[in-house]
Write a protein that holds these residues in place. Structure first.
Motif, short mmCIF file in Angstrom:
data_model
loop_
_atom_site.label_atom_id
_atom_site.label_comp_id
_atom_site.label_asym_id
_atom_site.label_seq_id
_atom_site.Cartn_x
_atom_site.Cartn_y
_atom_site.Cartn_z
N LYS A 798 47.56 27.00 -68.59
CA LYS A 798 49.28 26.11 -69.27
C LYS A 798 50.54 27.32 -67.84
O LYS A 798 51.56 25.94 -67.17
CB LYS A 798 50.21 26.07 -70.42
CG LYS A 798 51.09 25.55 -70.24
CD LYS A 798 51.95 26.11 -71.75
CE LYS A 798 52.50 27.78 -71.73
NZ LYS A 798 53.29 27.79 -73.17
N ASN A 799 50.97 28.17 -67.71
CA ASN A 799 51.56 28.41 -67.11
C ASN A 799 51.43 28.47 -65.17
O ASN A 799 52.34 28.30 -64.99
CB ASN A 799 52.17 30.03 -67.45
CG ASN A 799 52.57 30.59 -68.52
OD1 ASN A 799 53.24 29.90 -69.22
ND2 ASN A 799 51.78 31.31 -69.13
N ALA A 800 50.21 28.39 -65.18
CA ALA A 800 49.82 28.37 -63.54
C ALA A 800 49.78 26.90 -63.42
O ALA A 800 50.89 26.22 -62.76
CB ALA A 800 48.55 28.25 -63.64
N CYS A 801 49.87 25.44 -63.77
CA CYS A 801 49.99 24.28 -64.25
C CYS A 801 51.58 24.05 -63.88
O CYS A 801 52.30 23.59 -63.26
CB CYS A 801 50.13 24.08 -65.16
SG CYS A 801 47.59 24.06 -65.76
N VAL A 802 52.15 24.89 -64.99
CA VAL A 802 53.75 24.76 -64.83
C VAL A 802 54.39 25.31 -63.85
O VAL A 802 54.75 24.47 -62.95
CB VAL A 802 54.50 25.35 -65.75
CG1 VAL A 802 55.97 25.49 -66.08
CG2 VAL A 802 53.95 24.84 -67.17
N ARG A 831 56.22 12.61 -58.84
CA ARG A 831 55.05 14.48 -57.95
C ARG A 831 54.23 14.28 -57.57
O ARG A 831 53.36 13.77 -58.21
CB ARG A 831 56.02 15.43 -58.00
CG ARG A 831 55.31 16.10 -59.72
CD ARG A 831 56.18 17.29 -59.81
NE ARG A 831 56.17 17.36 -61.18
CZ ARG A 831 56.53 16.86 -62.64
NH1 ARG A 831 58.06 16.56 -62.16
NH2 ARG A 831 56.13 17.25 -63.73
N THR A 832 53.63 14.67 -56.36
CA THR A 832 51.97 14.46 -56.15
C THR A 832 52.23 16.64 -56.05
O THR A 832 52.69 16.84 -55.12
CB THR A 832 51.91 14.08 -55.23
OG1 THR A 832 52.13 12.91 -54.73
CG2 THR A 832 49.95 14.17 -55.24
N LEU A 833 50.60 16.84 -56.86
CA LEU A 833 50.50 18.02 -57.21
C LEU A 833 49.59 18.47 -56.13
O LEU A 833 48.54 17.56 -55.74
CB LEU A 833 50.15 18.67 -58.15
CG LEU A 833 51.08 18.63 -59.31
CD1 LEU A 833 50.41 19.43 -60.75
CD2 LEU A 833 52.59 18.81 -58.76
N LEU A 834 49.49 19.29 -54.65
CA LEU A 834 48.13 19.51 -53.99
C LEU A 834 47.52 21.03 -54.36
O LEU A 834 48.54 21.76 -54.65
CB LEU A 834 49.32 19.78 -51.87
CG LEU A 834 50.17 18.49 -52.10
CD1 LEU A 834 50.94 18.56 -50.53
CD2 LEU A 834 49.59 16.91 -51.93
N SER A 835 46.96 20.95 -53.31
CA SER A 835 46.41 22.83 -53.22
C SER A 835 46.71 23.27 -52.78
O SER A 835 46.50 24.48 -53.83
CB SER A 835 44.57 21.99 -52.89
OG SER A 835 45.12 22.40 -51.10
N HIS A 836 47.78 23.32 -51.88
CA HIS A 836 48.10 24.53 -51.92
C HIS A 836 49.03 25.12 -52.50
O HIS A 836 49.68 26.32 -53.14
CB HIS A 836 49.16 24.84 -50.21
CG HIS A 836 50.18 23.75 -50.29
ND1 HIS A 836 49.92 22.69 -50.62
CD2 HIS A 836 51.40 24.30 -50.64
CE1 HIS A 836 50.64 21.72 -50.23
NE2 HIS A 836 52.50 22.87 -50.50
N HIS A 837 50.36 24.23 -53.70
CA HIS A 837 50.36 24.56 -54.69
C HIS A 837 50.26 25.06 -56.02
O HIS A 837 50.59 26.12 -56.54
CB HIS A 837 51.11 23.56 -55.45
CG HIS A 837 52.01 21.79 -54.77
ND1 HIS A 837 52.32 20.52 -54.32
CD2 HIS A 837 52.87 22.36 -53.68
CE1 HIS A 837 52.45 20.31 -54.09
NE2 HIS A 837 53.49 21.54 -53.62
N PHE A 838 48.85 25.30 -56.08
CA PHE A 838 47.60 25.67 -57.06
C PHE A 838 47.84 27.08 -56.24
O PHE A 838 47.65 27.76 -56.75
CB PHE A 838 46.81 24.84 -56.97
CG PHE A 838 47.09 23.64 -58.36
CD1 PHE A 838 47.54 24.10 -60.08
CD2 PHE A 838 46.58 22.66 -58.01
CE1 PHE A 838 47.44 22.93 -61.06
CE2 PHE A 838 47.41 21.12 -58.92
CZ PHE A 838 47.61 21.83 -59.98
#
Length: 900
Positions: A798-802, A831-838
């Motif tokens: 959950k914290n990683a997703c936030v 917003r769109t979440l990209l791989s580098h965000h993760f």
């Protein structure tokens, strides 16, 4: 805002009551007993003799005032005002002289008609004892009582008893004097505005739920203190503040915009269906009743106390700033109306003061308003607050709030009966005549309902369409049909107000002046919900029920007592702060990813008895049950989340217990609080008692450093736990250190559910649940994220997703800062979440679990010895040697292997 600047006050009861002349209530025939007749005449003679003396003295003063005016130097308005006052004094003197004459000659039997009650009306109606033929008030002499009344009445074109009805005149005098002192007392020179807090004068009336008497009292207090008046009630504040926050009654309803209707519910005015209170066979075992009462008497009480002390705010910072702004503008606008350097005093009249104090939003608004008014007073303004409230049948909760307010404010409570006060006496030789065909409270509620409909019409973009002077509305006031009583006996709920306003708007659009027809159509329809088996809407009860009268009486009694039906002692009220309101929870079993058998087990343990009561009516299930359940596992795996889902979906009440709830510095108090946990669970059963981080409360008594008080606490807890056979209470315990629990506690938790760390497939499912509301780029693979997050618990995921979502927002802000085009930068709608965000998020949020954690090894050892899948034979030493590496897969930290 309904403000009023009074030069000549027009009292609401006078203008709203029927303009029918009233007969004099003085009947010189108290009975056949000549002794009583003589005493009666003597009492009247003494009263009016003293009244004549006082009036002669005041008449001389009024004449001297007129004579002292020099011709040509005084304006016409001042001369007219003093002449009117002198005329009123002579009219009262003439009236008293005639009644004095009639008391000397009782055979005269004279009758008098009054358009407004005379000055002696309240004394004769309230103070005169018909049995002893004497005035009851022995504390004050008759002369003092008469003078006190005449000091008011000669300045008015009506008597004060006509305006404030059954409210004692001396009580009114006390309120006026108190506010005068508040207005004339300057603020301390060296005080800070943040710590300065004045007391508020609060008048609470029982026996009556309208506003007219409170409004009249406030208007006259302002008039006799030569002050301006701003009048507000719960609906005014909800509309003012709600509109500033973007909330209304129509399509943007919020906690503030609907606050006025909740206040009406608190004092019992809000309309309720007759069948709502019919199920009163065992209110203590009604879970819905339990939820309402526990929240109101427990955590709500604590939150209200925090608001009063400035330590709690139910709104966000931005909303709080906007609320402060609109309230400050309200006070500043009132001050500007005074318009001179030598400003007149200002009284802020807040009706529904007690009811507002019983709600979070209302209590917060009153606290803010008081703070702003005190700051204005500190800067030199003469300003004060008068709070009023009226409840026909005050509940225990209402009276408890009165007692709480009385700890810091000047609270006056009076029981009044305005309907009886408005009754005309029986004229000699005639039948009883009453001007009470439409009682004052009925008219108050009718007017408030019409006002609410007009407010709704304005919010719908229209204008005020319902006028009390309209013939249709006058006809509705006199309708005696039972279906019309909802307008006169209660305040319509918000959905009905919305429906009537929409219909009125449409009727007016089709035909001018047809808006009242919408109200008539609503009344003709009758109650919204018909009782099962009821043939006609005007039937009191369904056909065939012999106990209909008794059931209806029980329903009325239940409605009168309201939310005060559940009686709690001092300790139960403190424990009830942990009662969880299901309506405030959003977590369901669909939001938690754990094995299905775990969810099934929890449902069976907590709600099966509610779903299948027949299965628990015989055999072993009728005699015994599983007393408790243990949720154990590493930190962050969702144990508390599961408990929230249980509270939301089980149908049982849930009571959360922690160390802060139980521990007390005084010897013996903690044991009493533990006892209250179980007595409260019995009262609100079916109930699940949830103890999170249970190792702090139920740790092993043999542990080093254990205090004697801790041993006493556990002993009391275990003793109470063994007495649960008679209730439906269930103990659910959650901890990440199960090996620290006392052995006796483990014995009482026969069902132990391991909430393990998620495997790769589980982590992918958790990512999917958490990101269901986000837009994911095609480059983002949930399976890949699950593979890259070994040792991650559900909380870590959950914290990683936030963190990934915040990284996306940060990029949007950077793009907006770099934007240099002529058009303003437009943020994307979503917003769109990209791989580098993760990638960035996983670097910031590492796993909180590692294979080498000592607690993980101890949990694994506990699971092998006490878990549901424990081995057939235990190790003799019990140290778990050789068991630490029996986990599922490489690169996975698990308590229990996933394979067979």
């Amino acid at each position: 805002m309904r403000g009023a600047v009074l030069d000549s006050p027009l009292p609401s009861p006078k203008t709203r009551s029927a303009p029918r002349p009233r007969q004099s209530p003085i009947d010189p025939q108290p009975g056949e007993n000549p002794t009583l007749l003589q005493k009666y005449n003597k009492a009247l003679e003494s009263y009016f003799d003293k009244a004549v003396d006082s009036l002669i003295e005041k008449a001389g003063e009024r004449v001297n005032d007129l004579v002292s005016l020099e011709p040509g130097t005084s304006d016409l308005e001042e001369y007219t005002h003093k002449l009117a006052g002198a005329t009123r004094v002579y009219e009262m003197l003439l009236d008293s002289a005639w009644h004095l004459t009639d008391s000397l000659y009782p055979a005269r039997h004279a009758q008098y008609a009054y358009a407004s009650r005379p000055f002696w009306w309240w004394h004769y109606y309230k103070d005169f004892d018909r049995h002893s033929q004497e005035f009851q008030d022995q504390f004050l002499s008759i002369e003092t009582a008469i003078d006190s009344t005449l000091d008011y009445d000669w300045r008015l074109d009506h008597s004060l008893s006509q305006a404030i009805a059954d409210l004692p005149v001396l009580t009114f005098s006390s309120i006026r004097s108190t506010l005068r002192r508040e207005l004339n007392t300057p603020a301390p020179a060296n005080s800070e505005s943040k710590t300065l807090k004045r007391q508020v004068t609060v008048l609470s009336m029982s026996g009556y739920s309208g506003q007219a008497i409170a409004e009249a009292a406030a208007e006259h207090v302002a008039f006799f203190n030569d002050a301006d008046l701003v009048r507000l009630d719960a609906q005014d504040l909800s509309v003012l503040v709600g509109d500033y926050l973007g909330q209304d009654w129509a399509y943007s309803r919020g906690s503030l915009s609907t606050m006025g209707f909740r206040a009406a519910e608190m004092n019992g005015k809000l309309y309720r269906d007759p069948e709502v209170g019919s199920r009163v066979e065992d209110e203590d075992n009604d879970p819905d009743t339990g939820v309402i009462n526990i929240r109101s008497s427990g955590s709500l009480e604590d939150e209200l106390q925090k608001i009063k002390q400035g330590g709690y705010d139910p709104f966000g910072k931005w909303e709080s700033l906007k609320i402060d702004k609109v309230l400050d503008q309200l006070i500043q606008a009132a001050n500007l109306k005074q318009g001179s350097s030598r400003e007149k005093p200002l009284i802020i009249h807040i009706h529904d003061y007690v009811e507002l104090s019983m709600t979070l939003e209302g209590s917060m608004l009153i606290a803010r308003l008081r703070s702003l008014i005190d700051a204005t007073w500190q800067h030199g303004s003469r300003i004060a607050i008068l709070g009023t409230s009226a409840s026909e049948h005050p509940s225990d909760e209402y009276q408890n709030m009165l007692r709480d307010l009385a700890m810091g404010d000047f609270v006056i409570s009076r029981h009044i009966d305005p309907n009886r006060s408005l009754m005309q006496p029986q004229p000699t030789g005639g039948s009883q005549v009453s001007d009470n065909s439409f009682p004052l409270q009925d008219m108050d509620l009718f007017v408030e309902n019409v006002r609410n409909v007009n407010r709704m019409l304005r919010m719908l973009g229209g204008q005020q369409l319902l006028d009390l002077s309209d013939e249709h509305m006058k006809g509705l006031m006199r309708v005696t049909d039972s279906r019309a009583q909802m307008l006169k006996k209660s305040i319509l709920p918000l959905p009905e107000v919305f429906n009537i306003a929409c219909a009125a708007k449409q009727q007016e659009k089709e035909t001018d002046g047809a808006a009242p027809v919408a109200v008539i159509e609503r009344l003709l329809m009758g109650p919204l919900r018909q009782k099962p088996g009821q043939r006609f809407l005007d039937d009191p009860e369904p056909e065939g029920k012999s106990d209909s009268v008794e059931t209806q009486k029980k329903a009325e009694d239940s409605q009168a007592t309201g939310r005060s039906s559940l009686k709690l002692n001092e300790y139960e009220k403190r424990i009830s702060s942990g009662h969880i309101n299901r309506q405030n929870l959003r977590t369901t079993f669909d939001d938690v990813h754990v094995p299905r058998d775990t969810i099934t087990a929890l449902k069976l343990l907590t709600s099966l008895a509610l779903v299948r009561p027949d299965a628990f009516s015989y055999g072993v299930l009728a005699q015994d049950k599983i007393p408790g359940c243990l949720l154990y596992g590493p930190p962050g795996t969702g144990k508390t989340l599961l408990a929230k889902a249980v509270a939301k979906e089980s149908g049982a009440n849930m009571l959360e217990i922690s160390g802060a709830t139980i521990n007390d510095k005084w010897v013996g108090e903690s044991e009493k609080l533990i006892h209250a946990v179980f007595t409260l669970a019995k009262k609100i059963s079916p109930c699940v008692v949830f103890i999170d981080e249970a190792d702090s409360l139920l740790a092993n008594r043999s542990m080093l450093g254990a205090r004697a008080s801790h041993r006493s606490h556990i002993n009391q807890f275990l003793k109470e736990w063994d007495g649960l056979e008679e209730t439906e209470a269930f103990i659910m315990v959650a901890t990440n250190r199960p090996f620290d629990l006392d052995d006796a506690v483990l014995r009482r938790l026969p069902r132990r559910l391991l909430i393990d760390l998620p495997l790769q497939t589980d982590r992918a499912a958790i990512f999917k649940i958490l990101l269901k509301g986000e837009e994911l780029d095609e480059s983002v693979s949930l399976d890949d994220l699950a593979q890259r997050t070994p040792y991650y618990s559900g909380s870590d995921i959950k914290n990683a997703c936030v963190a990934a979502a915040m990284a996306a927002v940060e990029e949007e802000n950077e793009a907006a800062a770099k934007h240099t085009g002529p058009e303003p930068y437009e943020y994307p709608k979503k917003r769109t979440l990209l791989s580098h965000h993760f990638d960035k998020a996983l670097k910031q949020i590492p796993a909180s679990i590692s294979e080498d954690m000592e607690s993980l090894k101890q949990i694994r050892k506990f699971d092998e010895e006490y878990g549901a899948k424990k081995k057939n034979a235990k190790k003799s030493m019990g140290f778990g040697v050789g068991t630490e590496k029996k986990h599922a897969d490489a690169n996975e930290a698990r308590i229990r292997p996933s394979g067979p």
